[in-house]
Design an enzyme around this catalytic site. Structure first.
Site, PDB file in Angstrom:
ATOM      1  N   VAL A  22       0.828  -1.211   0.000  1.00 44.72           N
ATOM      2  CA  VAL A  22       0.000   0.000   0.000  1.00 44.72           C
ATOM      3  C   VAL A  22       0.859   1.257   0.000  1.00 44.72           C
ATOM      4  O   VAL A  22       0.695   2.141  -0.836  1.00 44.72           O
ATOM      5  CB  VAL A  22      -0.948   0.006   1.222  1.00 44.72           C
ATOM      6  CG1 VAL A  22      -1.673   1.345   1.337  1.00 44.72           C
ATOM      7  CG2 VAL A  22      -1.955  -1.129   1.113  1.00 44.72           C
ATOM      8  N   ASP A  40      10.877   2.919   5.833  1.00 41.70           N
ATOM      9  CA  ASP A  40      10.470   1.591   6.287  1.00 41.70           C
ATOM     10  C   ASP A  40      11.577   1.045   7.183  1.00 41.70           C
ATOM     11  O   ASP A  40      12.761   1.304   6.949  1.00 41.70           O
ATOM     12  CB  ASP A  40      10.241   0.651   5.099  1.00 41.70           C
ATOM     13  CG  ASP A  40       9.419  -0.581   5.481  1.00 41.70           C
ATOM     14  OD1 ASP A  40       8.246  -0.641   5.112  1.00 41.70           O
ATOM     15  OD2 ASP A  40       9.965  -1.472   6.161  1.00 41.70           O
ATOM     16  N   THR A  90      -2.036  -3.948   9.708  1.00 41.01           N
ATOM     17  CA  THR A  90      -2.771  -4.147  10.967  1.00 41.01           C
ATOM     18  C   THR A  90      -3.325  -5.573  10.946  1.00 41.01           C
ATOM     19  O   THR A  90      -4.481  -5.780  10.564  1.00 41.01           O
ATOM     20  CB  THR A  90      -3.916  -3.120  11.127  1.00 41.01           C
ATOM     21  OG1 THR A  90      -4.588  -2.945   9.869  1.00 41.01           O
ATOM     22  CG2 THR A  90      -3.382  -1.781  11.581  1.00 41.01           C
ATOM     23  N   THR A 125      -5.944  -0.018   8.259  1.00 41.88           N
ATOM     24  CA  THR A 125      -7.310  -0.403   8.633  1.00 41.88           C
ATOM     25  C   THR A 125      -7.388  -0.675  10.130  1.00 41.88           C
ATOM     26  O   THR A 125      -6.629  -1.484  10.662  1.00 41.88           O
ATOM     27  CB  THR A 125      -7.731  -1.666   7.868  1.00 41.88           C
ATOM     28  OG1 THR A 125      -7.628  -1.415   6.466  1.00 41.88           O
ATOM     29  CG2 THR A 125      -9.171  -2.038   8.210  1.00 41.88           C
ATOM     30  N   CYS A 265      -6.603  -8.108   4.309  1.00 44.26           N
ATOM     31  CA  CYS A 265      -7.771  -7.223   4.395  1.00 44.26           C
ATOM     32  C   CYS A 265      -9.047  -8.000   4.694  1.00 44.26           C
ATOM     33  O   CYS A 265      -9.521  -7.995   5.818  1.00 44.26           O
ATOM     34  CB  CYS A 265      -7.931  -6.434   3.081  1.00 44.26           C
ATOM     35  SG  CYS A 265      -6.666  -5.173   2.834  1.00 44.26           S
ATOM     36  N   ARG A 336       0.733 -13.279   2.748  1.00 44.98           N
ATOM     37  CA  ARG A 336       0.250 -13.070   4.110  1.00 44.98           C
ATOM     38  C   ARG A 336      -1.156 -13.625   4.274  1.00 44.98           C
ATOM     39  O   ARG A 336      -2.044 -13.329   3.490  1.00 44.98           O
ATOM     40  CB  ARG A 336       0.265 -11.574   4.459  1.00 44.98           C
ATOM     41  CG  ARG A 336       1.638 -10.984   4.675  1.00 44.98           C
ATOM     42  CD  ARG A 336       1.554  -9.491   4.919  1.00 44.98           C
ATOM     43  NE  ARG A 336       1.032  -8.775   3.752  1.00 44.98           N
ATOM     44  CZ  ARG A 336       0.740  -7.476   3.760  1.00 44.98           C
ATOM     45  NH1 ARG A 336       0.876  -6.777   4.881  1.00 44.98           N
ATOM     46  NH2 ARG A 336       0.293  -6.890   2.667  1.00 44.98           N
TER      47      ARG A 336
END
Length: 460
Positions: A22, A40, A90, A125, A265, A336
């Site tokens: 993202v 990062d 998250t 999120t 997500c 992931r």
């Protein structure tokens, strides 16, 4: 001159904190218009970007080579920016409660380097309240500054769809929010620099947080319904895809399809919403029911392939199965929370040896997360079953005749070894095989063609 004007005139900089699937595309987009610092904590990732390599495959190596983003792992560089965008993952913990560790860590890092007059926008999120109740206190503690006086905070949920070249940052309406009108206006104008589709100004940060978390919860519930239908129709001997194609001719039918729901997500966000709801004394019925169905689909798929193998007279313990595709979605290297791994682990419980083929998957992450080493398609031979789990574009060029060559050749019981050897030297392989078990989860192949070719075919 306000902050927006200074950023446009390149007198001030924007920082992106978290350069994954993202954050990196956002940084690259902004860098076409303004000065951007890309931060990062992963030094390895930063070295790849500096070398012109895009490990996410979201924008490509050529774009990374030519971008003006200043890639760094030095947190002190954040002091040079006054507009900060936090885009860190998250995830959820093993008990499926929110894991706010990454966003708290990013807030601490930013707080140590926050300067007066800055704006901080979170994209991660979260459930409603995290930005103001969790992140702001950390920023204040680490910086010694006062929110609303020395710095402002906003929230703009990410909507980038990894692997999707059509729905990108520039083409998706961006929801923005701020702690006050000044923040809302500033955040909106800055995002409008790169979002061609425009922005939608939510009335509060909590509204924007809630809007994001229900977007994926809604998709999760709809896919769970499709998965439940698939289970029912398979018991009835009805092809689910054929049913959905027929139903889809109605103008208001929602065109979802069954599948393995993983990723960072859809497979995660509903738990953020239900966690907050439980804190308020409400226990979800629909959302968690949908999650349970989707979480159990890996086990269901594995059990279904085992049943087909038994029907084909395969010896289960010690058999070999090839799985094509292990990422959480097609044409994306992200592994992931992929539910394909659930299928693999369940098959291994039966004593089945599983070979994985995925030219798209991030091999380092695949090994680090799951201890899986993928192999090349050319090395897939002697299989008892083949599963196409993820419909990567690269797999769509594979023909059924190519798949046939992947199976184990077995000697028919009525043949002696000499007769078998003679036939093996002169016959097509299909005359010597047991039924070829082919599981095509997302329907890459035509069902009738597969069955006519002699495959014992199954799909969701």
């Amino acid at each position: 001159m306000n902050l927006y004007e200074k950023i446009v005139n390149k007198e001030e900089k924007i920082s992106l904190i978290g350069l994954g699937y993202v954050g990196m595309p956002i940084a690259v987009s902004f860098a076409k218009r303004v000065n951007v610092i890309g931060f990062d904590v992963s030094k390895e990732k930063m070295e790849l970007y500096k070398s012109g390599i895009d490990p996410t495959k979201e924008v490509g190596n050529e774009v990374i080579k030519n971008t003006t983003v200043e890639f760094t792992s030095d947190e002190k560089k954040l002091r040079e920016a006054r507009f900060h965008i936090v885009a860190v993952p998250t995830p959820v913990k093993e008990d499926r409660t929110p894991d706010l560790t990454p966003i708290k860590s990013a807030s601490r890092t930013l707080g140590k380097n926050l300067t007066k007059g800055s704006f901080v926008v979170y994209e991660s999120t979260v459930y409603p309240g995290v930005t103001e109740e969790v992140c702001v206190p950390i920023l204040e503690k680490e910086s010694g500054l006062k929110c609303g006086v020395d710095f402002k905070v906003g929230y703009s949920p990410e909507r980038i769809n990894p692997g999707d070249k059509e729905h990108r940052l520039e083409t998706i309406i961006k929801v923005v929010s701020g702690m006050d009108q000044e923040t809302l206006d500033t955040v909106g104008k800055i995002y409008e620099l790169v979002v061609d589709a425009g922005v939608y100004k939510a009335e509060s940060i909590r509204v924007a947080e809630a809007a994001k978390v229900i977007e994926n919860s809604q998709r999760d519930i709809n896919i769970a319904f499709m998965n439940e239908l698939s289970i029912i129709f398979n018991k009835m001997g009805i092809d689910t895809k054929a049913v959905l194609e027929a139903a889809g001719t109605k103008w208001n039918f929602l065109k979802f399809s069954p599948g393995l729901v993983g990723g960072h997500c859809i497979g995660v966000d509903p738990y953020y919403l239900t966690y907050k709801a439980e804190q308020m004394g409400y226990y979800s019925q629909i959302i968690l029911s949908g999650r349970k169905i989707n979480d159990d689909m890996g086990k269901y798929v594995a059990e279904s392939i085992v049943k087909k193998m038994i029907k084909a007279n395969k010896q289960i313990n010690g058999s070999k199965v090839a799985i094509f595709g292990v990422t959480f979605k097609e044409n994306c290297p992200d592994v992931r929370n992929t539910k394909v791994v659930d299928v693999i682990r369940e098959l291994e419980e039966y004593g089945i040896e599983v070979k994985v083929v995925d030219p798209i998957a991030d091999k380092d992450d695949l090994w680090h997360e799951y201890r899986i080493n993928p192999c090349n398609a050319e090395n897939i031979q002697g299989m008892d079953a083949v599963i196409f789990a993820v419909p990567h574009d690269e797999f769509k060029s594979i023909q059924l005749e190519d798949v046939k060559k992947m199976y184990r050749v077995t000697m028919p019981k009525y043949m002696g070894s000499e007769v078998f050897s003679e036939i093996a030297a002169t016959s097509d392989q299909s005359t010597l095989e047991e039924t070829n078990v082919l599981m095509d989860i997302k329907g890459i192949f035509n069902r009738k063609e597969a069955e006519d070719a002699g495959f014992l075919y199954w799909r969701l």
